[in-house]
Design a protein around this motif. Structure first.
Motif, PDB file in Angstrom:
ATOM      1  N   PHE A  17     -13.038  -8.218  10.637  1.00 28.91           N
ATOM      2  CA  PHE A  17     -13.121  -7.805   9.231  1.00 28.91           C
ATOM      3  C   PHE A  17     -13.313  -9.011   8.309  1.00 28.91           C
ATOM      4  CE2 PHE A  17     -11.491  -3.832  10.968  1.00 28.91           C
ATOM      5  CZ  PHE A  17     -12.350  -2.948  10.332  1.00 28.91           C
ATOM      6  N   TYR A  24     -18.860  -5.371   3.103  1.00 24.77           N
ATOM      7  CA  TYR A  24     -18.187  -4.217   3.712  1.00 24.77           C
ATOM      8  C   TYR A  24     -18.452  -2.914   2.944  1.00 24.77           C
ATOM      9  CZ  TYR A  24     -14.474  -0.965   4.797  1.00 24.77           C
ATOM     10  OH  TYR A  24     -13.793   0.179   5.096  1.00 24.77           O
ATOM     11  N   ARG A  40     -13.389   9.607  -0.410  1.00 23.11           N
ATOM     12  CA  ARG A  40     -12.398   8.867  -1.208  1.00 23.11           C
ATOM     13  C   ARG A  40     -11.864   9.718  -2.369  1.00 23.11           C
ATOM     14  NH1 ARG A  40     -12.030   3.744   0.610  1.00 23.11           N
ATOM     15  NH2 ARG A  40     -13.908   2.643   1.251  1.00 23.11           N
ATOM     16  N   ALA A  60      -5.808  -1.960   3.257  1.00 25.49           N
ATOM     17  CA  ALA A  60      -6.543  -1.654   2.018  1.00 25.49           C
ATOM     18  C   ALA A  60      -7.900  -2.316   1.957  1.00 25.49           C
ATOM     19  CB  ALA A  60      -5.719  -2.081   0.810  1.00 25.49           C
ATOM     20  N   GLY A  61      -8.172  -3.252   2.853  1.00 24.33           N
ATOM     21  CA  GLY A  61      -9.468  -3.926   2.838  1.00 24.33           C
ATOM     22  C   GLY A  61      -9.686  -4.647   1.520  1.00 24.33           C
ATOM     23  N   SER A  65     -10.029   1.708  -2.528  1.00 21.45           N
ATOM     24  CA  SER A  65      -9.202   2.885  -2.831  1.00 21.45           C
ATOM     25  C   SER A  65      -8.031   2.523  -3.743  1.00 21.45           C
ATOM     26  CB  SER A  65      -8.645   3.499  -1.546  1.00 21.45           C
ATOM     27  OG  SER A  65      -9.684   3.967  -0.743  1.00 21.45           O
ATOM     28  N   ASP A  80      -3.209  -5.809   3.711  1.00 21.68           N
ATOM     29  CA  ASP A  80      -4.207  -5.819   4.793  1.00 21.68           C
ATOM     30  C   ASP A  80      -3.962  -7.019   5.701  1.00 21.68           C
ATOM     31  OD1 ASP A  80      -7.149  -4.314   5.164  1.00 21.68           O
ATOM     32  OD2 ASP A  80      -7.049  -6.299   6.098  1.00 21.68           O
ATOM     33  N   SER A  82      -6.352  -8.697   7.316  1.00 16.51           N
ATOM     34  CA  SER A  82      -7.457  -9.666   7.256  1.00 16.51           C
ATOM     35  C   SER A  82      -7.395 -10.493   5.981  1.00 16.51           C
ATOM     36  CB  SER A  82      -8.795  -8.908   7.341  1.00 16.51           C
ATOM     37  OG  SER A  82      -9.837  -9.660   6.750  1.00 16.51           O
ATOM     38  N   MET A  85     -10.639 -10.065   3.981  1.00 15.02           N
ATOM     39  CA  MET A  85     -10.741  -8.843   3.167  1.00 15.02           C
ATOM     40  C   MET A  85      -9.846  -8.980   1.930  1.00 15.02           C
ATOM     41  SD  MET A  85     -12.887  -6.637   4.555  1.00 15.02           S
ATOM     42  CE  MET A  85     -12.698  -4.879   4.775  1.00 15.02           C
ATOM     43  N   GLY A 101      -0.590  -8.597   5.402  1.00 10.83           N
ATOM     44  CA  GLY A 101       0.513  -8.099   6.223  1.00 10.83           C
ATOM     45  C   GLY A 101       0.013  -7.188   7.328  1.00 10.83           C
ATOM     46  N   ASP A 102       0.827  -7.063   8.371  1.00 10.21           N
ATOM     47  CA  ASP A 102       0.488  -6.244   9.544  1.00 10.21           C
ATOM     48  C   ASP A 102       1.191  -4.895   9.431  1.00 10.21           C
ATOM     49  OD1 ASP A 102       0.317  -5.059  12.086  1.00 10.21           O
ATOM     50  OD2 ASP A 102       0.352  -6.998  13.095  1.00 10.21           O
ATOM     51  N   ALA A 103       0.440  -3.817   9.660  1.00 10.11           N
ATOM     52  CA  ALA A 103       0.980  -2.461   9.549  1.00 10.11           C
ATOM     53  C   ALA A 103       2.177  -2.229  10.460  1.00 10.11           C
ATOM     54  CB  ALA A 103      -0.117  -1.453   9.880  1.00 10.11           C
ATOM     55  N   SER A 119      -6.524   4.332   4.440  1.00 10.19           N
ATOM     56  CA  SER A 119      -7.878   4.902   4.562  1.00 10.19           C
ATOM     57  C   SER A 119      -8.678   4.100   5.582  1.00 10.19           C
ATOM     58  CB  SER A 119      -8.613   4.843   3.210  1.00 10.19           C
ATOM     59  OG  SER A 119      -8.024   5.710   2.283  1.00 10.19           O
ATOM     60  N   ASN A 124      -7.586   1.135  13.554  1.00 14.85           N
ATOM     61  CA  ASN A 124      -7.775  -0.264  13.960  1.00 14.85           C
ATOM     62  C   ASN A 124      -6.480  -0.959  14.355  1.00 14.85           C
ATOM     63  OD1 ASN A 124     -10.664  -0.415  13.245  1.00 14.85           O
ATOM     64  ND2 ASN A 124      -9.866   0.053  11.210  1.00 14.85           N
ATOM     65  N   VAL A 125      -5.351  -0.275  14.173  1.00 12.99           N
ATOM     66  CA  VAL A 125      -4.053  -0.888  14.470  1.00 12.99           C
ATOM     67  C   VAL A 125      -3.750  -0.692  15.955  1.00 12.99           C
ATOM     68  CG1 VAL A 125      -1.588  -0.865  13.915  1.00 12.99           C
ATOM     69  CG2 VAL A 125      -3.271  -0.433  12.114  1.00 12.99           C
TER      70      VAL A 125
HETATM   71  C1  LIG Z   1     -12.387   0.026   7.953  1.00 12.57           C
HETATM   72  S1  LIG Z   1     -11.417  -1.061   6.992  1.00 12.57           S
HETATM   73  C2  LIG Z   1     -10.788   0.012   5.731  1.00 12.57           C
HETATM   74  C3  LIG Z   1     -10.516  -0.688   4.439  1.00 12.57           C
HETATM   75  C4  LIG Z   1     -10.128   0.185   3.262  1.00 12.57           C
HETATM   76  N1  LIG Z   1      -8.904   0.913   3.495  1.00 12.57           N
HETATM   77  C5  LIG Z   1     -11.219   1.151   2.885  1.00 12.57           C
HETATM   78  O1  LIG Z   1     -10.949   2.345   2.757  1.00 12.57           O
HETATM   79  O2  LIG Z   1     -12.341   0.699   2.686  1.00 12.57           O
HETATM   80  C6  LIG Z   1     -10.027  -1.260   8.047  1.00 12.57           C
HETATM   81  C7  LIG Z   1      -9.047  -2.292   7.536  1.00 12.57           C
HETATM   82  O3  LIG Z   1      -7.888  -2.247   8.365  1.00 12.57           O
HETATM   83  C8  LIG Z   1      -7.357  -3.547   8.387  1.00 12.57           C
HETATM   84  N2  LIG Z   1      -6.390  -3.632   9.488  1.00 12.57           N
HETATM   85  C9  LIG Z   1      -6.653  -3.576  10.808  1.00 12.57           C
HETATM   86  N3  LIG Z   1      -5.529  -3.707  11.522  1.00 12.57           N
HETATM   87  C10 LIG Z   1      -4.521  -3.841  10.621  1.00 12.57           C
HETATM   88  C11 LIG Z   1      -3.117  -4.017  10.748  1.00 12.57           C
HETATM   89  N4  LIG Z   1      -2.521  -4.086  11.940  1.00 12.57           N
HETATM   90  N5  LIG Z   1      -2.384  -4.103   9.621  1.00 12.57           N
HETATM   91  C12 LIG Z   1      -2.964  -4.045   8.401  1.00 12.57           C
HETATM   92  N6  LIG Z   1      -4.294  -3.899   8.231  1.00 12.57           N
HETATM   93  C13 LIG Z   1      -5.062  -3.785   9.325  1.00 12.57           C
HETATM   94  C14 LIG Z   1      -8.584  -4.413   8.554  1.00 12.57           C
HETATM   95  O4  LIG Z   1      -8.348  -5.775   8.256  1.00 12.57           O
HETATM   96  C15 LIG Z   1      -9.559  -3.739   7.595  1.00 12.57           C
HETATM   97  O5  LIG Z   1      -9.546  -4.309   6.328  1.00 12.57           O
END
Ligand SMILES: C[S@@+](CC[C@H](N)C(=O)[O-])C[C@H]1O[C@@H](n2cnc3c(N)ncnc32)[C@H](O)[C@@H]1O
Length: 244
Positions: A17, A24, A40, A60-61, A65, A80, A82, A85, A101-103, A119, A124-125
């Motif tokens: 990302f 993006y 959205r 949140a990228g 949103s 997020d 990344s 991002m 931060g990590d989910a 969203s 991706n987690v």
């Molecule tokens: C497809 S993008 C979606 C971004 C945004 N929510 C949107 O609607 O456009 C997926 C996002 O998930 C984030 N992501 C992936 N794994 C994650 C994790 N473990 N914790 C937090 N964010 C994560 C990525 O860095 C990326 O920005």
């Protein structure tokens, strides 16, 4: 690093990302034929952010949103994994609070938010169950969860066509429009491997959420799942003074 594998190693996912951050949102619009804007809008209505609410937009990228929830009056935190991002989000939306931060290990205290929403991020987690449990931890009792994610088309013929699109046409189109074509191979594979509507609803329930339901959009290409954190709402739990 151009794409993550389905093992979804957090460093690989973040790196993928980071690499696509600048383009993006534009690529999303084109690849979804602008359907993402309707998806959205429905997510925004489901979140139903209001003044006085604290909303966590997780994964949140670039904050696309998050901006909607802030416009509806809520205090929004965009989190997020990344750093790329997040940097792009801060550049575009300096008024929004962004946090790396990590989910699965959120940097927030218990019961910190009225609504937690994600969203197109949960897929991706690496550990879905851990992320759903963390989201419950940071949501106040009576608070809500809203997840927008790619899902499984309801009608069999459409499902077959869509699977061909994801496996073959999407990666080819990605090579034309994206700065990181390989990411579209990951996108298709990760959607095909993702639980369908009922299976995700069961995972949400297993993580301790209640009142789980979902709504299909575009024939099930996307589903919006919603749920409530059980327990006494924080407001109702506050002790009331005895009447004089
Ligand atoms: C497809 S993008 C979606 C971004 C945004 N929510 C949107 O609607 O456009 C997926 C996002 O998930 C984030 N992501 C992936 N794994 C994650 C994790 N473990 N914790 C937090 N964010 C994560 C990525 O860095 C990326 O920005």
């Amino acid at each position: 690093m151009s794409r993550a594998s389905l093992a979804k190693d957090p460093r690989e996912v973040a790196g993928m990302f980071d690499a696509v951050a600048r383009r993006y949102d534009l690529t999303n619009d084109v690849m979804s034929l602008w359907q993402v804007r309707m998806w959205r809008a429905v997510t925004r209505a489901t979140v139903a952010a209001r003044p006085g609410m604290r909303v966590l937009d997780l994964a949140a990228g670039t904050g696309t949103s998050s901006v909607d929830y802030a416009a509806d009056g809520a205090q929004v935190v965009a989190c997020d994994l990344s750093a790329g991002m997040v940097a792009e989000g801060r550049r575009r939306h300096p008024e929004i609070e962004f946090v790396v931060g990590d989910a699965t290990a959120l940097p927030f205290p218990d019961a910190d938010f009225d609504v937690v929403t994600v969203s197109y991020g949960l897929r991706n987690v690496q550990d879905t169950a851990a992320a759903l449990a963390e989201m419950a931890r940071v949501t106040r009792p009576g608070g809500r969860l809203v997840i927008a994610e790619f899902s499984t088309p309801v009608h069999a013929a459409f499902r077959r066509l869509y699977r061909f699109y994801l496996g073959t046409a999407l990666p080819a189109a990605g090579r034309l429009v994206s700065s990181n074509a390989d990411a579209y191979g990951y996108l298709g594979e990760s959607i095909l491997a993702w639980p369908d509507q009922e299976a995700l609803a069961a995972l949400i329930q297993d993580a301790g959420w209640r009142g789980v339901g979902y709504k299909n959009l575009s024939g099930g290409i996307v589903a919006i799942h919603r749920a409530t954190k059980p327990g006494i709402p924080a407001d109702a739990a506050a002790p009331t003074a005895p009447e004089a």
